[in-house]
Write a protein that holds these residues in place. Structure first.
Motif, mmCIF file in Angstrom:
data_model
loop_
_atom_site.group_PDB
_atom_site.id
_atom_site.type_symbol
_atom_site.label_atom_id
_atom_site.label_comp_id
_atom_site.label_asym_id
_atom_site.label_seq_id
_atom_site.Cartn_x
_atom_site.Cartn_y
_atom_site.Cartn_z
ATOM 1 N N ARG A 216 -71.624 23.119 -60.379
ATOM 2 C CA ARG A 216 -70.459 22.257 -60.524
ATOM 3 C C ARG A 216 -69.990 22.178 -61.981
ATOM 4 O O ARG A 216 -68.933 21.631 -62.264
ATOM 5 C CB ARG A 216 -70.788 20.848 -60.036
ATOM 6 C CG ARG A 216 -71.089 20.767 -58.546
ATOM 7 C CD ARG A 216 -71.373 19.337 -58.135
ATOM 8 N NE ARG A 216 -70.255 18.450 -58.464
ATOM 9 C CZ ARG A 216 -70.302 17.137 -58.328
ATOM 10 N NH1 ARG A 216 -71.411 16.562 -57.903
ATOM 11 N NH2 ARG A 216 -69.262 16.400 -58.632
ATOM 12 N N THR A 217 -70.789 22.701 -62.901
ATOM 13 C CA THR A 217 -70.402 22.672 -64.310
ATOM 14 C C THR A 217 -69.192 23.576 -64.523
ATOM 15 O O THR A 217 -69.073 24.640 -63.915
ATOM 16 C CB THR A 217 -71.574 23.147 -65.177
ATOM 17 O OG1 THR A 217 -72.750 22.429 -64.818
ATOM 18 C CG2 THR A 217 -71.282 22.920 -66.649
ATOM 19 N N ARG A 218 -68.285 23.156 -65.404
ATOM 20 C CA ARG A 218 -67.057 23.891 -65.638
ATOM 21 C C ARG A 218 -67.346 25.292 -66.158
ATOM 22 O O ARG A 218 -68.223 25.496 -66.991
ATOM 23 C CB ARG A 218 -66.167 23.136 -66.634
ATOM 24 C CG ARG A 218 -65.448 21.967 -65.980
ATOM 25 C CD ARG A 218 -64.996 20.983 -67.017
ATOM 26 N NE ARG A 218 -66.086 20.540 -67.863
ATOM 27 C CZ ARG A 218 -67.030 19.690 -67.465
ATOM 28 N NH1 ARG A 218 -67.014 19.212 -66.236
ATOM 29 N NH2 ARG A 218 -68.002 19.326 -68.283
ATOM 30 N N TYR A 219 -66.558 26.235 -65.668
ATOM 31 C CA TYR A 219 -66.737 27.645 -65.977
ATOM 32 C C TYR A 219 -65.467 28.130 -66.662
ATOM 33 O O TYR A 219 -64.493 28.479 -66.007
ATOM 34 C CB TYR A 219 -67.015 28.410 -64.684
ATOM 35 C CG TYR A 219 -67.123 29.917 -64.819
ATOM 36 C CD1 TYR A 219 -67.664 30.502 -65.949
ATOM 37 C CD2 TYR A 219 -66.686 30.760 -63.792
ATOM 38 C CE1 TYR A 219 -67.772 31.878 -66.067
ATOM 39 C CE2 TYR A 219 -66.792 32.135 -63.894
ATOM 40 C CZ TYR A 219 -67.334 32.683 -65.034
ATOM 41 O OH TYR A 219 -67.446 34.046 -65.155
ATOM 42 N N TYR A 220 -65.461 28.122 -67.985
ATOM 43 C CA TYR A 220 -64.308 28.580 -68.747
ATOM 44 C C TYR A 220 -64.786 29.581 -69.780
ATOM 45 O O TYR A 220 -65.991 29.785 -69.976
ATOM 46 C CB TYR A 220 -63.575 27.404 -69.410
ATOM 47 C CG TYR A 220 -64.458 26.519 -70.246
ATOM 48 C CD1 TYR A 220 -64.669 26.776 -71.592
ATOM 49 C CD2 TYR A 220 -65.094 25.412 -69.685
ATOM 50 C CE1 TYR A 220 -65.489 25.972 -72.361
ATOM 51 C CE2 TYR A 220 -65.915 24.597 -70.438
ATOM 52 C CZ TYR A 220 -66.107 24.883 -71.784
ATOM 53 O OH TYR A 220 -66.925 24.078 -72.533
ATOM 54 N N VAL B 10 -74.014 33.099 -69.705
ATOM 55 C CA VAL B 10 -75.166 33.455 -68.863
ATOM 56 C C VAL B 10 -74.786 34.564 -67.888
ATOM 57 O O VAL B 10 -75.525 35.550 -67.723
ATOM 58 C CB VAL B 10 -75.686 32.210 -68.127
ATOM 59 C CG1 VAL B 10 -76.703 32.612 -67.059
ATOM 60 C CG2 VAL B 10 -76.329 31.234 -69.108
ATOM 61 N N LYS B 11 -73.640 34.438 -67.225
ATOM 62 C CA LYS B 11 -73.214 35.472 -66.284
ATOM 63 C C LYS B 11 -72.992 36.791 -67.012
ATOM 64 O O LYS B 11 -73.317 37.869 -66.490
ATOM 65 C CB LYS B 11 -71.933 35.024 -65.574
ATOM 66 C CG LYS B 11 -72.144 33.898 -64.565
ATOM 67 C CD LYS B 11 -70.835 33.396 -63.984
ATOM 68 C CE LYS B 11 -70.222 34.397 -63.046
ATOM 69 N NZ LYS B 11 -70.967 34.543 -61.778
ATOM 70 N N ASN B 12 -72.436 36.714 -68.193
ATOM 71 C CA ASN B 12 -72.201 37.933 -68.961
ATOM 72 C C ASN B 12 -73.521 38.645 -69.273
ATOM 73 O O ASN B 12 -73.645 39.863 -69.140
ATOM 74 C CB ASN B 12 -71.470 37.573 -70.252
ATOM 75 C CG ASN B 12 -70.815 38.769 -70.901
ATOM 76 O OD1 ASN B 12 -69.771 39.229 -70.470
ATOM 77 N ND2 ASN B 12 -71.432 39.284 -71.949
ATOM 78 N N ASN C 227 -63.925 35.389 -61.893
ATOM 79 C CA ASN C 227 -64.838 35.530 -63.016
ATOM 80 C C ASN C 227 -64.034 35.716 -64.290
ATOM 81 O O ASN C 227 -62.859 36.102 -64.255
ATOM 82 C CB ASN C 227 -65.773 36.739 -62.829
ATOM 83 C CG ASN C 227 -67.038 36.368 -62.077
ATOM 84 O OD1 ASN C 227 -67.721 35.409 -62.445
ATOM 85 N ND2 ASN C 227 -67.358 37.120 -61.031
ATOM 86 N N GLN C 228 -64.689 35.447 -65.394
ATOM 87 C CA GLN C 228 -64.049 35.719 -66.672
ATOM 88 C C GLN C 228 -63.947 37.224 -66.887
ATOM 89 O O GLN C 228 -64.649 38.023 -66.272
ATOM 90 C CB GLN C 228 -64.852 35.066 -67.802
ATOM 91 C CG GLN C 228 -64.887 33.550 -67.736
ATOM 92 C CD GLN C 228 -63.519 32.934 -67.904
ATOM 93 O OE1 GLN C 228 -62.661 33.479 -68.574
ATOM 94 N NE2 GLN C 228 -63.309 31.782 -67.275
ATOM 95 N N ALA C 229 -63.051 37.619 -67.796
ATOM 96 C CA ALA C 229 -62.728 39.036 -67.963
ATOM 97 C C ALA C 229 -63.951 39.881 -68.266
ATOM 98 O O ALA C 229 -64.163 40.935 -67.663
ATOM 99 C CB ALA C 229 -61.679 39.187 -69.060
#
Length: 1196
Positions: A813-817, A825-827, A860-862
Motif C-alpha cells: 500500500r506504500t506509494r510507488y513513485y 527495490v523493484k529496480n 511500473n516505473q520506466a
C-alpha cells in the motif's frame, strides 16, 4: 532590498542580474584607475541580507552570485570588501547544505560552490596589492580557526586556500594559524574528508609561507599537527612535494623564537637540525632520573622520527640513484646517538633508564613510520637501511626488555605503560625477524623461553593467604601481558619459536589457567591510583584480556581435541580444552565485565568453541550469540570506531562461521532462528551505520566460495539455507537524508582525485558504501556454475524469491513513485534477474514465465519496465516457443498497454545490443541513468573491479556497452504506463530528495485514511460532503490558525490540516475560533511529512493548489476550482518552501492594487475558501482549471 524580504527564490532570482548593473554604475575609470563612486558597503548590505536568509536556497544563490562577481567585474580594491569576505561571506560558507550538487550534475563531479570558491580566492588575491595580501590571507586563516567547521566546508575552504598562487605571504603567525586550522579538521568524523583537508592545508603552507620568517622548529611543529595515517604518508606525491620544498628552502629558514631570545645560534641546515634534534631527544633531561619519571612522550618521538625520514628522503633527492652509500651514511649520522643507546641498553648498568626508554620509543616510531604498510613504497631503501642499522643492537634490546619484565622492576600502576612500550617494541622486532631479513639473528627468540618461565613463576607464586601488595599485583599483570606476547609471537612464527611453549611447565600452566580469576585491588594502591592515568578497573580488564589471548592460542593449537560435549576428561592436563562448556561459560562471564576494547580474544575463543557445542548445548550457544551481539550493538554509535569494526568482524566470523551455519541449519532449532534474527538486526543497523551489512555479506560469500573440491557442494547447500541473506543483499540500499547524500557526494569527489590527493593513498578504502553490498552479491552469483546442480538449484531458488519479492512490493500500500524506496527495490530485483538470466534453462523458465509476463504488463516505473522487457525479449530470442503465450498477454486490456508497446519498441531498437551480451555497465549504470533514476542507484563498473573481496569471473562480461547506447542522453523515450499513479513525482528535478526515511521498511508517512472519518463526522454534524481540504501545517501563529479554523467551519471545508492539533488549547486560537474546532475535522500532518501527504492526496484525485506568487501563478479571478481541491497555505514569513512548490498542480495569487505586497495568511486563505464555496454555490458548468476572461458572473 524590498524584493529580498520575500525570501522566495523565484521572485529574487530575476533581480540578481541587476546587481551587476549596480556595480558597473558604481565604479568609474579615471586615469586608467578604477575607483568607487558609491561606497561598496551599500552593495554588501544586499548580499548580507541574502546570506542571512532562513531560506538556504536563497543564501546559496547570493553566495554564488558574489563569488562570480570578480569574474565578470573589474572592481577596485576596497577594505570594506575584504572585511565582508572575512566576515559575512565566511559565516555563510560554514553552512554545509550550500555545497550540494546542482540538479543534473553527476555524482562525484564536485560542488559548484566549492569550485567557484576556489576560483574566486585565486582571482581576488591576485588583485590585492602585495602589502595588503599578507594581512588578508592571515585574517582569512584566522577566521577559519574561530569556529568549529563541518567536514565539507572546511575541505573546500582548505582547497581554495591551497589553490592560491605561490607567494611569501605568511610568517610564523600565519603558520601557527594554519596549525590551529588543522586542529579544527580533526574534530570531524569523516576520515577521508579530514585527510583531504589536511593535505590541502599542507599544500597551502608550502605555497604561502615565507621560509625566511619561520624556523625548522616551527615547520616540524606544524607537521606534527598532521596525522600521518590520514595525509602525510611516505611514498605519496604530497610527501615528495614536501621533501622538494624543504630542499629548495633549506638555506632560507630563520631561527626559532626561543633561540633568538637567548642568543643561541640554531642550525640552519636541515641535516644539522635533525642531528641536533635526535641528540637532544635521546639525551634524557636532568629532571628525569631513575624509574620515578613517566614514560617518554610518544608525540615528541614521532616528531623526531618524522624529521629524520624527511631529511633522509631530501638527501636522497640530492644524490643520484647510484649513491646509496651517501644516504646510508646520512641515516647513520642521524641515528648514531640512538644506536649507541640501544647497543648499551642491555649491558651497561650506568645508562640512565630514561635514555633507554626514549631510545626504544624513537625506534618504535621509526619502524612504524617507514614500515612497508606506512610508506606505500616498493623496495623502500630507507626501511632496509634502518633495519640493517638496528640489527646489531637487537640482542642488547632483548636483554634489556627481559631484565625489565622479569626482575620485579615494574611495581607501580604507571609502570604498566612501560611494560606496554617494551612489549610493543619486542613485537615489532619479531615481525621484522619473521620477514626473513635477519636469518642469522636469534637473540629475540632466545629470550622467549626465559621470559615465559619467569612469567609463569610470577603467576604461580602465592602470598600465603596474606593481602596482596600493589607491587605483587602489578608484577602479575606484567607477567600475564608478557606471556600473551610470547603466545602471539609463537603463533606468528611457530617454526622459529617451537621450543618457547613446549610441553612441560608452560603447557601445564596454560592448561590450568584460572579463567574466572581476577586481581584483587590492594589497599595500598589508593594513593597510587589517584595519581595514575588509569583506574584499577582498566588494569584488571587488561589482565583478563591477556588471559584470553593465551587461551585463544591454546584452543587454536588443540582445536581437534575439543569434545562435542562435556564428558570425562581424557587428559587432565587439558581441562580448558576438554571442558568446552565450562570454558564457554567463562567466556560469557568475561564478556559481562570486559569493556569493548578488550573482548576480541574472547570472541576468537568462542569461534573455536561454539561449533563443537552447538549440537549438544544449544541454549548456551544462543546465550553466547545474544551476549556478543549486545556488546556489538551497544558500541555501534560510540566514538571508538576502530574498535567497533574489529569487534564486528570477529563477531561475524564467530556467529556466521560456516560450521556454525551448517550445524544450525541441520538442527533447525532455536539457534537457526537466532542467527537469522541477528542477520536481520544487522541489516537494520546498516541503515544508520553504513558498512555493517558489507562486513556480513562479504564474509559469508567468501566462506561459501570454495574451489572445486568435494566440499563445494556442502558450502552451497549451506548458502541455500540462508538465501534470505543474499536476497536482502541484492535489494539492499538505504535512502539517504540530504546531509548524508552530501557527504557521499563529496567523498566520491575526493576519491575521483586519485593519487593527486594523498589521503586516497594513505587511507585504506574500507568499501563500506551501500553499493558494495550489492556488488558483493552480484559477483558472488556470477561465480556460480550452472553446470553444478547445487549451484543451479541455489540460483533458481533465489530467482523465485526475487519474483515473490517483486510481487509483494507491487501489492504494498506504500506509494510507488519515481525514486521511491519501492521503485528502487523493484529496480534492483530486475537487475539481478537480468544478471541471472543466462543461467536459466527452459524447464525453469516454464515455472516462472507467467510471473515475468505478468510483471511486464502492469504499471511500473520506466527503469523497471525496461529491465523486464529486456528479459522478455531475451527469453523470446532464446526460446521462441514462448511467443504464443507472450502474444496472449496483449489480448487482455489492450487500451492499458499502449505505452507498453511503445517501450517494447524502444527496447527493440537496441536489439542487436541486448541479445548479444549483458554488459554490466548497461545494467547497473547506463540504463538507470537514462531512465531517470537518482544517482544513488548508478553503480560504475570500476567499483566492481575495486571490490576484490570476491574474485571476478573471467567468463562474465565486465566490458562497456556499445557506444550507441552508452552515449544516449536521458529524454522522452522513458515512457510511463497510462493510468499510472497521478501522485508520482516524475517531473521533479529533485525527486531524489523527496524521501526522508532512513530505514526502508519503517515508513514514516502517516497512515491517514481521511475520507471515511471525515464523511462520518460531516454526516453526524449535518453538513454537506464538501471536497475542500485546507492545509495549514506551515502556519506558526495561533491567532492565524484560530481565524482560519473559524473560516473553514463557516464555509463547510472538509478538514483543516494542522502541524500540531494541541494548538487548539491556545488562548489566542480559542479567542478567534469561537469553538469552531469542535465542529470541524482536524488532521495532524507535520511539516516534514507534507511531501508524502500531498502525494497521497494527489493519488486520491485531489488537485494541489498553493496560495503563492510565482512566475506561473494564476489570478484568483481566472481560476476554476476542481471539486476535490486541497489548498496549501504558506508560512507567515517565508510562504511556501520551494521544495513544496514542486508538488503543486497550480499556484493561485490574489490580484492586488495597493502598495503593500502581501496579505495576512488567514485573510488570503479566507478569500480562496470563499471563492471555492462561491463557485460551488453558483454551480457553473464547464471545465475545471483556468476560467475564461469573463469574470463578471459573480454570485451574490
Amino acid at each position: 532590498m524590498e524584493t529580498l524580504e520575500g525570501n522566495q527564490v523565484h521572485v529574487i532570482r530575476p533581480v540578481l542580474p541587476k546587481l551587476n548593473d549596480l556595480f558597473e554604475g558604481a565604479v568609474s575609470q579615471e586615469d586608467h584607475e578604477a575607483c568607487w563612486l558609491i561606497h561598496p558597503s551599500w552593495h554588501m548590505c544586499i548580499y548580507k541580507r541574502m546570506f542571512e536568509s532562513e531560506n538556504k536556497i536563497l543564501s546559496k544563490e547570493g553566495v554564488l552570485h558574489f563569488l562570480e562577481l570578480f569574474e565578470t567585474q573589474l572592481l577596485p580594491f576596497s577594505p570594506e570588501v575584504s572585511e565582508f569576505i572575512i566576515g559575512p561571506l565566511m559565516d555563510a560558507l560554514s553552512e554545509s547544505s550550500l555545497y550540494s550538487r546542482s540538479p543534473g550534475q553527476l555524482i562525484g563531479s564536485g560542488s559548484p560552490l566549492g569550485l567557484k570558491l576556489q576560483k574566486f580566492l585565486v582571482t581576488y588575491t591576485s588583485l590585492l596589492p602585495e602589502e595588503i595580501k599578507s594581512g588578508f590571507l592571515l585574517k582569512f586563516i584566522q577566521k577559519m580557526t574561530s569556529r568549529h567547521w563541518c567536514a565539507v566546508p572546511i575541505l573546500f575552504l582548505s582547497r581554495a586556500l591551497a589553490s592560491v598562487p605561490k607567494c611569501n605571504a605568511l610568517a610564523r603567525e600565519g603558520l601557527l594559524a594554519l596549525r590551529d586550522v588543522l586542529q579544527c579538521t580533526l574534530v570531524t568524523h569523516q576520515i577521508l574528508l579530514r585527510g583531504a583537508a589536511q593535505c590541502s592545508l599542507l599544500q597551502a603552507a608550502m605555497n604561502l609561507v615565507d621560509a625566511e620568517k619561520v624556523s625548522l622548529s616551527d615547520v616540524s611543529t606544524f607537521l606534527m599537527s598532521l596525522r600521518q595515517e590520514e595525509s602525510l604518508g611516505r611514498g605519496t606525491s604530497l610527501w615528495t612535494e614536501l621533501c622538494d620544498w624543504l630542499r629548495v628552502n633549506e638555506t632560507c629558514f630563520g631561527r626559532s623564537a626561543a633561540c633568538s631570545l637567548v642568543g643561541l645560534q640554531e642550525p640552519v641546515s636541515l641535516n644539522a637540525y635533525v642531528k641536533t634534534l635526535v641528540q637532544e631527544y635521546v639525551k634524557s633531561p636532568a629532571w628525569e632520573t631513575g624509574g620515578d619519571c613517566g614514560v617518554p612522550d610518544g608525540c615528541e618521538a614521532q616528531l623526531v622520527a618524522l624529521m629524520v625520514l624527511l631529511a633522509v628522503d631530501v638527501e636522497g633527492m640530492r644524490s643520484h640513484h647510484s649513491e646509496k652509500q651517501r644516504t646510508q651514511n646520512v641515516l647513520r649520522m642521524f641515528l648514531e646517538p640512538l644506536l649507541d643507546a640501544l647497543t648499551r641498553a642491555g649491558t651497561s648498568a650506568y645508562l640512565p633508564l630514561p635514555r633507554s626508554e626514549r631510545s626504544l620509543q624513537l625506534l618504535l616510531k621509526l619502524l612504524h613510520a617507514c614500515s612497508p604498510e606506512a610508506s606505500r613504497t616498493q623496495d623502500d631503501e630507507v626501511f632496509t637501511l634502518l633495519r640493517n642499522l638496528v640489527l646489531p643492537a637487537t640482542d642488547s634490546i632483548a636483554e634489556f626488555i627481559l631484565r625489565r619484565l622479569t626482575v620485579d622492576e615494574l611495581s607501580s600502576v604507571s609502570d604498566l605503560d612501560r611494560c606496554r612500550l617494551y612489549l610493543t617494541v619486542f613485537t615489532e622486532l619479531t615481525r621484522l625477524h619473521g620477514e626473513g631479513a635477519w636469518e642469522g639473528v636469534t637473540g629475540l627468540w632466545r629470550i622467549l623461553r626465559p621470559l615465559r618461565n619467569a612469567s609463569i613463576r610470577h603467576l604461580q607464586d602465592t602470598d600465603g593467604g596474606q593481602e596482596p601488595t600493589l607491587g605483587r599485583q602489578i608484577q602479575m599483570v606484567v607477567s600475564m601481558a608478557a606471556l600473551a606476547t610470547v603466545c602471539e609471537a609463537t603463533a606468528r612464527q611457530p617454526e622459529r619459536a617451537q621450543d618457547a611453549l613446549d610441553a612441560g611447565p608452560a603447557e601445564s600452566f596454560l592448561a590450568s589457567l584460572p579463567l574466572s580469576r581476577t586481581l584483587q585491588k590492594p589497599r595500598s594502591s589508593v594513593s597510587e591510583e589517584s595519581s595514575s592515568s588509569q583506574g584499577w578497573g582498566k588494569v584488571v580488564a587488561q589482565y583478563i584480556h591477556d588471559q584470553w589471548v593465551c587461551l585463544s592460542f591454546r584452543l587454536k593449537k588443540y582445536h581437534a581435541l575439543i569434545p562435542a560435549s562435556e564428558g570425562a576428561l581424557l587428559d587432565p592436563e587439558l581441562p580448558a580444552v576438554q571442558r568446552p562448556g565450562r570454558t564457554l561459560q567463562c567466556a560469557l562471564d568475561a564478556l559481562s565485565v570486559l569493556p569493548a576494547p578488550h573482548v576480541l580474544p574472547v570472541l576468537r575463543c568462542m569461534k573455536t568453541l561454539v561449533p563443537k557445542l552447538l549440537a549438544s548445548s544449544e541454549s548456551l550457544c544462543i546465550e553466547a550469540f545474544d551476549t556478543a551481539w549486545k556488546i556489538i550493538s551497544n558500541t555501534s554509535l560510540s566514538n571508538t570506531q576502530l574498535i567497533f569494526w574489529s569487534n564486528l568482524k570477529a563477531f561475524v566470523q564467530f556467529v556466521f562461521d560456516a560450521k556454525v551455519l551448517t550445524i544450525a541449519a541441520k538442527i533447525q532449532g532455536r539457534a537457526y532462528l537466532k542467527i537469522k534474527e541477528i542477520m536481520y538486526q544487522m541489516i537494520e543497523m546498516s541503515a544508520i551505520k553504513t558498512g555493517v551489512f558489507n562486513t556480513l555479506i562479504s564474509y559469508c560469500c567468501q566462506s561459501w566460495i570454495v574451489p572445486a573440491s568435494s566440499v563445494s557442494r556442502g558450502s552451497l547447500a549451506n548458502a541455500k539455507n540462508y538465501s534470505e541473506l543474499v536476497l536482502e543483499a541484492c535489494i539492499f540500499g538505504t535512502v539517504f537524508r540530504r546531509d548524508q547524500r552530501l557527504i557521499q557526494d563529496v567523498q566520491t569527489f575526493v576519491e575521483n582525485l586519485g593519487h593527486d590527493c594523498a589521503a586516497n593513498v594513505v587511507i585504506e578504502n574500507t568499501k563500506r558504501e551501500d553499493h558494495y553490498v550489492r556488488i558483493c552479491a552480484v559477483k558472488f552469483l556470477c561465480l556460480l556454475d550452472d553446470s553444478d546442480m547445487s549451484h543451479k538449484s541455489f540460483m533458481e531458488d533465489l530467482a523465485v524469491k526475487l519474483l515473490d519479492k517483486d510481487e509483494s512490493v507491487a501489492k504494498s500500500r506504500t506509494r510507488y513513485y519515481v525514486n521511491s524506496q519501492q521503485h528502487r527495490v523493484k529496480n534492483r530485483i530486475w537487475q539481478v534477474l537480468l544478471v541471472l538470466f543466462p543461467r536459466f534453462d527452459q524447464n525453469f523458465l516454464n515455472r516462472i514465465i507467467d510471473k515475468i509476463f505478468q510483471a511486464g504488463f502492469i504499471n511500473n516505473q520506466a527503469s523497471v519496465k525496461y529491465y523486464i522487457e529486456w528479459i522478455i525479449i531475451l527469453i523470446l530470442h532464446k526460446f521462441p516457443q514462448f511467443l504464443p503465450k507472450f502474444w496472449d498477454c496483449f489480448s487482455d486490456g489492450e487500451e492499458n498497454l499502449k505505452t507498453s508497446i511503445c517501450t517494447f519498441l524502444s527496447v527493440l531498437s537496441h536489439l542487436d545490443v541486448i541479445t548479444q551480451n549483458i554488459p554490466e555497465k548497461t545494467i547497473f549504470y547506463i540504463l538507470p541513468r537514462l531512465s531517470g533514476l537518482v544517482e544513488d542507484e548508478w553503480i560504475a563498473t570500476d567499483k566492481f573491479a575495486r571490490f576484490t573481496d570476491i574474485p571476478s569471473d573471467s567468463a562474465f562480461q565486465w566490458y562497456l556497452s556499445p557506444a550507441q547506447l552508452r552515449q544516449v542522453n536521458p529524454g522522452d523515450w522513458a515512457q510511463q504506463d497510462a493510468g499510472s499513479d497521478p501522485g508520482e513525482a516524475d517531473n521533479q528535478s529533485t525527486c531524489g530528495d523527496v524521501q526522508k526515511k532512513v530505514i526502508p521498511w519503517k515508513d514514516a508517512v502517516p497512515e491517514v485514511d481521511l475520507e471515511p472519518a471525515l464523511r462520518g463526522r460531516g454526516a453526524a454534524l449535518g453538513r454537506p460532503d464538501g471536497g475542500l481540504i485546507v492545509v495549514a501545517s506551515l502556519i506558526d501563529k495561533a491567532a492565524n490558525l484560530g481565524g482560519l479554523c473559524r473560516t473553514c467551519e463557516v464555509f463547510g471545508a472538509s478538514a483543516l490540516v494542522l502541524a500540531n492539533p494541541q494548538c487548539v488549547n491556545d488562548r489566542q486560537f480559542q479567542h478567534l475560533s469561537v469553538s469552531a474546532e469542535q465542529w470541524l475535522p482536524l488532521v495532524e500532518v507535520k511539516p516534514p511529512q507534507l511531501t508524502d501527504y500531498l502525494q497521497q492526496k494527489k493519488a486520491e484525485g485531489y488537485s494541489i493548489i498553493g496560495v503563492e506568487q510565482t512566475a506561473r501563478s494564476v489570478a484568483l479571478t481566472q481560476y476554476r476550482f476542481p471539486e476535490k481541491s486541497l489548498l496549501l497555505l504558506g508560512n507567515e514569513r517565508e510562504g511556501i518552501p520551494a521544495a513544496l512548490i514542486q508538488q503543486l498542480d497550480v499556484c493561485v495569487e490574489i490580484p492586488q492594487q495597493g502598495v503593500i505586497r502581501s496579505l495576512n495568511v488567514h485573510v488570503s486563505g479566507a478569500l480562496l475558501v470563499w471563492e471555492y464555496t462561491r463557485q460551488r454555490l453558483c454551480g457553473r458548468p464547464g471545465r475545471e482549471g483556468p476560467a475564461s476572461s469573463d469574470t463578471s458572473h459573480w454570485c451574490h
